[in-house]
Design an enzyme around this catalytic site. Structure first.
Site, mmCIF file in Angstrom:
data_model
loop_
_atom_site.group_PDB
_atom_site.id
_atom_site.type_symbol
_atom_site.label_atom_id
_atom_site.label_comp_id
_atom_site.label_asym_id
_atom_site.label_seq_id
_atom_site.Cartn_x
_atom_site.Cartn_y
_atom_site.Cartn_z
ATOM 1 N N SER A 40 0.848 -1.191 0.000
ATOM 2 C CA SER A 40 0.000 0.000 0.000
ATOM 3 C C SER A 40 0.880 1.235 0.000
ATOM 4 C CB SER A 40 -0.901 0.022 1.234
ATOM 5 O OG SER A 40 -1.526 1.289 1.407
ATOM 6 N N TYR A 46 -2.169 -0.780 10.110
ATOM 7 C CA TYR A 46 -2.253 -1.107 8.687
ATOM 8 C C TYR A 46 -0.976 -0.705 7.965
ATOM 9 C CZ TYR A 46 -3.717 -0.819 3.811
ATOM 10 O OH TYR A 46 -3.791 -0.955 2.436
ATOM 11 N N ALA A 55 2.001 -0.368 9.178
ATOM 12 C CA ALA A 55 3.081 -1.261 9.587
ATOM 13 C C ALA A 55 2.964 -2.610 8.901
ATOM 14 C CB ALA A 55 3.067 -1.430 11.098
ATOM 15 N N SER A 56 1.746 -3.106 8.765
ATOM 16 C CA SER A 56 1.565 -4.412 8.115
ATOM 17 C C SER A 56 1.963 -4.355 6.646
ATOM 18 C CB SER A 56 0.114 -4.889 8.264
ATOM 19 O OG SER A 56 -0.772 -4.184 7.400
ATOM 20 N N LYS A 57 1.680 -3.259 5.988
ATOM 21 C CA LYS A 57 2.017 -3.155 4.574
ATOM 22 C C LYS A 57 3.510 -2.901 4.366
ATOM 23 C CE LYS A 57 -1.950 -4.113 2.819
ATOM 24 N NZ LYS A 57 -2.125 -5.366 2.045
#
Length: 233
Positions: free
Chosen positions: A131, A144, A146-148
């Site tokens: 993202s 979110y 951090a996850s991407k």
């Protein structure tokens, strides 16, 4: 034999747009989504080459069982993802686990289950969905983002690990995309005012770039930002 693409999150949004692009190119699509009802509806609309695979991608054993050993698998697109809003002041462990389990662990589970079939087919490609928030974070998207960022990193690691098998691994990092889920967040119309191109992308535009990365490439380990110029403002 028609080549096969595995697409997660294929029941809606960008995942469905990717599935539709592969179908238009004459491929068979293994359409993975946890929403069995939405998959059934999509299958009725998209035809026999769209094969629903209802499964929760956070369950590695269930993913392996559901996928089996697909023939002539050439492409894997990890488009499934979730993006609930979080701040330091309001995050909790359950939300952290849910976001990272879907966005990161799910990507790994599907890739791990699919790699043997890619090897058997003589190689292929994996495209992960990162993202723009991995590079230019948005307010309220603490976990979110951090996850991407993690997806960007694992894309590079997997590219190195799988290169000897003739498997390329890349990622796309969309910015604002006009999907029902994004519109439901209520921020898109205001947010796109800061996009140099002045609009959100259409899901089909993201699918076009995914297709280009899957259609034979010397590129691996890269993340393509598709953000309408938002990172250069």
């Amino acid at each position: 034999m028609r080549p096969t693409a595995l697409v997660t999150g294929a029941a809606s949004g960008m995942g469905r747009a990717v599935a539709e692009r592969f179908l238009a190119e004459g491929w068979t699509v293994l359409a993975v989504d946890r929403d069995a009802e939405a998959l059934t509806k999509a299958a009725a609309e998209l035809g026999a080459a769209f094969h629903p695979v209802p499964v929760d991608i956070t369950d590695r054993a269930a993913v392996a069982e559901a996928l089996g050993s697909p023939e002539d698998l050439r492409a894997v697109v990890n488009a499934a993802g979730i993006y609930p809003a979080t701040l330091l002041a309001d995050y909790d462990e359950a939300t952290y686990r849910r976001i990272f389990d879907v966005n990161v662990l799910g990507t790994l589970n599907v890739t791990a289950a699919a790699v043997p079939a890619l090897r058997a087919a003589g190689g292929g490609t994996v495209v992960n969905f990162a993202s723009i928030d991995a590079f230019a974070v948005s307010p309220g998207q603490l976990l979110y983002s951090a996850s991407k960022a993690a997806v960007v990193s694992l894309t590079r690691s997997l590219a190195q690990e799988l290169a000897p098998d003739g498997i390329t691994v890349n990622a796309v990092a969309p910015g604002w995309v006009d999907t029902p889920g994004t519109r439901a967040g209520g921020r898109m119309e205001e947010a796109v005012k800061s996009v140099p191109l002045g609009r959100a992308a259409q899901p089909a535009e993201i699918a076009d770039w995914v297709w280009k990365l899957c259609d034979g490439s010397y590129v691996t380990g890269e993340t393509l930002v598709i953000g309408g110029g938002i990172t250069v403002r």
